[in-house]
Design an enzyme around this catalytic site. Structure first.
Site, PDB file in Angstrom:
ATOM      1  N   THR A  11       0.813  -1.212   0.000  1.00  5.81           N
ATOM      2  CA  THR A  11       0.000   0.000   0.000  1.00  5.81           C
ATOM      3  C   THR A  11       0.849   1.265   0.000  1.00  5.81           C
ATOM      4  O   THR A  11       0.507   2.259  -0.653  1.00  5.81           O
ATOM      5  CB  THR A  11      -0.942   0.003   1.220  1.00  5.81           C
ATOM      6  OG1 THR A  11      -1.852  -1.093   1.105  1.00  5.81           O
ATOM      7  CG2 THR A  11      -1.724   1.299   1.327  1.00  5.81           C
ATOM      8  N   THR A  85       1.138  -4.479   4.453  1.00  2.89           N
ATOM      9  CA  THR A  85       0.904  -4.809   5.862  1.00  2.89           C
ATOM     10  C   THR A  85       0.216  -6.154   6.080  1.00  2.89           C
ATOM     11  O   THR A  85       0.192  -6.650   7.206  1.00  2.89           O
ATOM     12  CB  THR A  85       0.049  -3.724   6.528  1.00  2.89           C
ATOM     13  OG1 THR A  85      -1.225  -3.655   5.871  1.00  2.89           O
ATOM     14  CG2 THR A  85       0.740  -2.370   6.466  1.00  2.89           C
TER      15      THR A  85
END
Length: 325
Positions: A11, A85
């Site tokens: 991300t 993540t």
């Protein structure tokens, strides 16, 4: 005082693609250019294959650890890794199991991509770089810097699917914080000796599964899961309990391979000898299961696979879980 930066996508490195959603596009140079305050920390930027963290494999992380070690040998004060993540808690723990250096190896990422208002990637990258460069962060092993908090890889968990405060260490709390640009440590847990290197082919061939026990679960699922396995992690209820009809099935598996008992609760330890019913932690340990202690199921799976790929016998597996758990 150079810090090596390895970028893996995720991300933090995503950019817009119209109606098709965001994908990893930004390079390390793009990432660092967007971070006010990084000018005072010399960076050696190295772009690695940009993939979602769900696509990462053990070998990629172990190769990255080797490259990070080479950067330290060449004089880097520390190393930062940016990635997605989704699997960061597992990749950071895997790296921590084998990282032998006193220099910090710091993982970070982002929850809000750069196309959104208030992306957190720049702040997380800056905090990670400051931690990697800080002499006070030496001899702590692998760390996770997120939301201006510093976490030990062996304790940290992703606790929320979207929150920028997703990373927490439920059993220990953060090791410290980044406050006004300064790295402030609150505690220094002792490090464990790194595991020995594992052969790539043997690692690829080592199969460890994770089964999470649920209400009214079917032990026949273990029969379908077991063939070809080298080890199994069972995420039990609470302090390490399973339905009574699971107990003999798990005992039979434990006679053939290491079976580690962890808790699905998200925090707290598996107990050893408090409850005595069939399917309790005492009963399962009597049947040969290994106590996972404070290790969550995901970390227990990483440790077990690395141990088995390294040729660990049952006694060595027990000792390793007693040490790490």
């Amino acid at each position: 005082m150079t810090v090596a930066l390895f970028t893996l996508g995720g991300t933090i490195a995503m950019a817009g693609t119209g109606s098709g959603g965001v994908v990893s596009r930004l390079t390390g140079a793009d990432l660092t250019a967007a971070v006010p305050g990084l000018a005072g920390i010399p960076l050696d930027v190295r772009d690695v294959e940009a993939v979602p963290s769900a696509a990462l494999a053990y070998r990629q992380i172990l190769d990255l650890v080797d490259a990070a070690g080479a950067a330290v040998a060449d004089g880097a004060a520390g190393v930062v890794v940016t990635q997605g993540t989704d699997t960061l808690e597992e990749t950071a723990f895997l790296a921590d199991l084998v990282w032998p250096h006193p220099e910090p190896l710091v993982f970070t990422g982002a929850m809000r991509n750069p196309t959104l208002a208030g992306p957190d990637g720049p702040a997380n990258l800056l905090a990670a770089a400051r931690v990697a460069a800080a002499p006070v962060a030496r001899d702590l092993g692998v760390l996770v810097a997120f939301n201006d908090e510093i976490h030990a890889a062996r304790f940290v968990r992703k606790t929320h699917s979207t929150s920028t405060a997703t990373f927490a260490s439920p059993n220990a709390g953060p090791l410290g914080h980044v406050i006004e640009g300064a790295v402030r440590l609150l505690t220094r847990p002792p490090r464990h000796a790194p595991l020995p290197p594992v052969d790539s082919d043997r690692l690829a061939a080592t199969r460890v599964a994770l089964h999470t026990v649920t209400l009214d679960d079917d032990p026949a699922l273990l029969d379908a899961l077991a063939p070809g396995l080298d080890g199994l992690v069972v995420a039990g209820f609470g302090v390490g309990h399973v339905p009574p009809d699971f107990a003999p099935a798990l005992g039979a598996l434990a006679a053939r391979m290491p079976v580690v008992l962890a808790s699905r609760a998200g925090a707290g330890s598996v107990l050893r000898d408090t409850y005595g019913a069939v399917g309790s932690e005492t009963d399962l340990r009597r049947r040969g299961l290994v106590c996972g202690g404070l290790l969550d199921p995901y970390k227990a799976k990483v440790l077990l696979r690395m141990l088995l790929a390294g040729g660990a016998e049952r006694a060595a597996v027990d000792a390793a879980f007693a040490r790490h758990g």
